[in-house]
Design an enzyme around this catalytic site. Structure first.
Site, short mmCIF file in Angstrom:
data_model
loop_
_atom_site.label_atom_id
_atom_site.label_comp_id
_atom_site.label_asym_id
_atom_site.label_seq_id
_atom_site.Cartn_x
_atom_site.Cartn_y
_atom_site.Cartn_z
CB SER A 50 -0.93 -0.07 1.22
OG SER A 50 -1.36 1.19 1.55
CB THR A 172 -1.87 6.19 -5.46
OG1 THR A 172 -0.65 5.92 -6.12
CG2 THR A 172 -2.13 7.68 -5.43
CB THR A 190 1.71 7.56 -4.46
OG1 THR A 190 1.82 6.27 -5.06
CG2 THR A 190 2.75 8.46 -5.13
NE ARG A 200 6.92 6.43 -12.39
CZ ARG A 200 5.72 6.45 -11.81
NH1 ARG A 200 5.60 6.58 -10.51
NH2 ARG A 200 4.63 6.34 -12.53
CB THR A 223 -5.03 5.96 -8.40
OG1 THR A 223 -4.10 4.92 -8.05
CG2 THR A 223 -6.36 5.35 -8.73
N GLY A 224 -3.19 5.15 -10.82
CA GLY A 224 -2.89 4.34 -11.99
C GLY A 224 -1.52 4.68 -12.54
#
Ligand code: SD4
Length: 316
Positions: A50, A172, A190, A200, A223-224
């Site tokens: 998580s 996230t 996140t 990154r 999110t994603g």
């Protein structure tokens, strides 16, 4: 008086919503409530893979965190990216907003700022996250089949098709709240993508991509796969669609269509992204691209429920 409401990404968003709704019931502002919600998830190292401490590190085994927040009353915002050893990056983002004239601090310098602000440095790893990293990360030292033709690190994951988010590896939490005075506030926090290249940074700490909040139009979060959300300026896009008269649901669906169109133009497979939105009247929307299986938590009054988002496929 508005009816207070909070929405948050993924099933662990329930933890965020419960904490945020308690804060709203105490009369706290939307921003304070969203922050309380985000921190409740950051603090919970028992949620596997998580957000925050206990989530999966990058390729070098370092856990770096990203977060931002935004106040819909004033458009005040703050963010930190790629910051290590700080348990609550969302609280640090708030200090950036309140104590500096800037919006975003990154890396080591963000850590120095944290120390100056009285934050403690802590070890962010759990036994489970280290074990999983050792067993699964792509460049692990004990990899059984040595890679005979090594590519530059990260080359094999440079396409959207190769980076996938599913219901099993999301990391996230984006929390959007509306308080009784009708103000909006939002937080996005996140650990980024598991096994990401060091350095990154995705959409989450970028105002306009992972989050955007404006009392005069609405709030949106994402999110994603962050690269695809950045490419379309996802959250600002949704807020501007609401400003132009679209409902939160219509605006989130349009953002998914835009993400599909962007991947199609680059000739890569449809990607996994999800959006949620809340307007100043308390209307809610959420949508995701196919196979993302995005669920989000919604709290109104005492009730908290988990809802599936509408999945949007590529337009033929
Ligand atoms: C990122 N958007 O860093 C984040 C990842 C995410 O659930 O949302 N994971 O790209």
């Amino acid at each position: 008086m508005a009816e207070p409401i909070t929405i948050a990404t993924w099933p662990f968003g329930r933890t965020a919503v419960e904490a945020a709704m308690k804060a709203l019931a105490r009369g706290e502002s939307a921003l304070d409530a969203a922050l309380a919600g985000a921190q409740a998830v950051e603090a919970d190292t028992t949620i596997r893979n998580s957000v925050g401490f206990g989530s999966l590190p990058d390729r070098l085994g370092r856990l770096t965190l990203d977060a931002c927040l935004m106040d819909g009353r004033t458009l005040a915002c703050g963010a930190v990216a790629c910051v290590e050893h700080i348990r609550h990056p969302s609280a640090l983002a708030r200090r950036v907003m309140e104590k500096t004239p800037h919006v975003l601090l990154v890396g080591e310098a963000a850590k120095w700022f944290a120390l100056e602000q009285g934050f403690r440095l802590e070890v962010p790893y759990t036994l489970e996250s280290l074990k999983e990293w050792l067993e699964k990360h792509p460049d692990r030292p004990n990899r059984e089949t040595p890679n005979k033709n090594p590519q530059p690190a990260g080359a094999e994951t440079s396409g959207a098709a190769a980076i996938n988010i599913s219901e099993f590896n999301h990391d996230t939490v984006t929390v959007l709240s509306l308080d009784a005075k009708g103000h909006l506030g939002g937080v996005c926090t996140t650990s980024g993508l598991a096994y990401k290249l060091p350095g990154r940074v995705g959409d989450s700490p970028i105002i306009g991509a992972g989050l955007y909040v404006d009392d005069t139009a609405g709030a949106a979060g994402a999110t994603g796969v962050g690269e695809e959300i950045l490419r379309i300026g996802g959250s600002l896009f949704i807020v501007e669609q609401m400003r132009a008269g679209k409902s939160p649901q219509e605006a989130c669906e349009l953002a998914c269509r835009r993400a599909h169109a962007a991947t199609a133009r680059r000739g890569v497979h449809p990607t996994r992204v999800a959006f949620l939105a809340l307007d100043p009247q308390g209307n809610v929307g959420a949508a995701c691209t196919e196979k993302t299986n995005f669920q989000y938590a919604v709290g109104r009054g005492e009730k908290v429920e988990l809802l599936p988002a509408k999945a949007i496929g590529p337009t033929p």
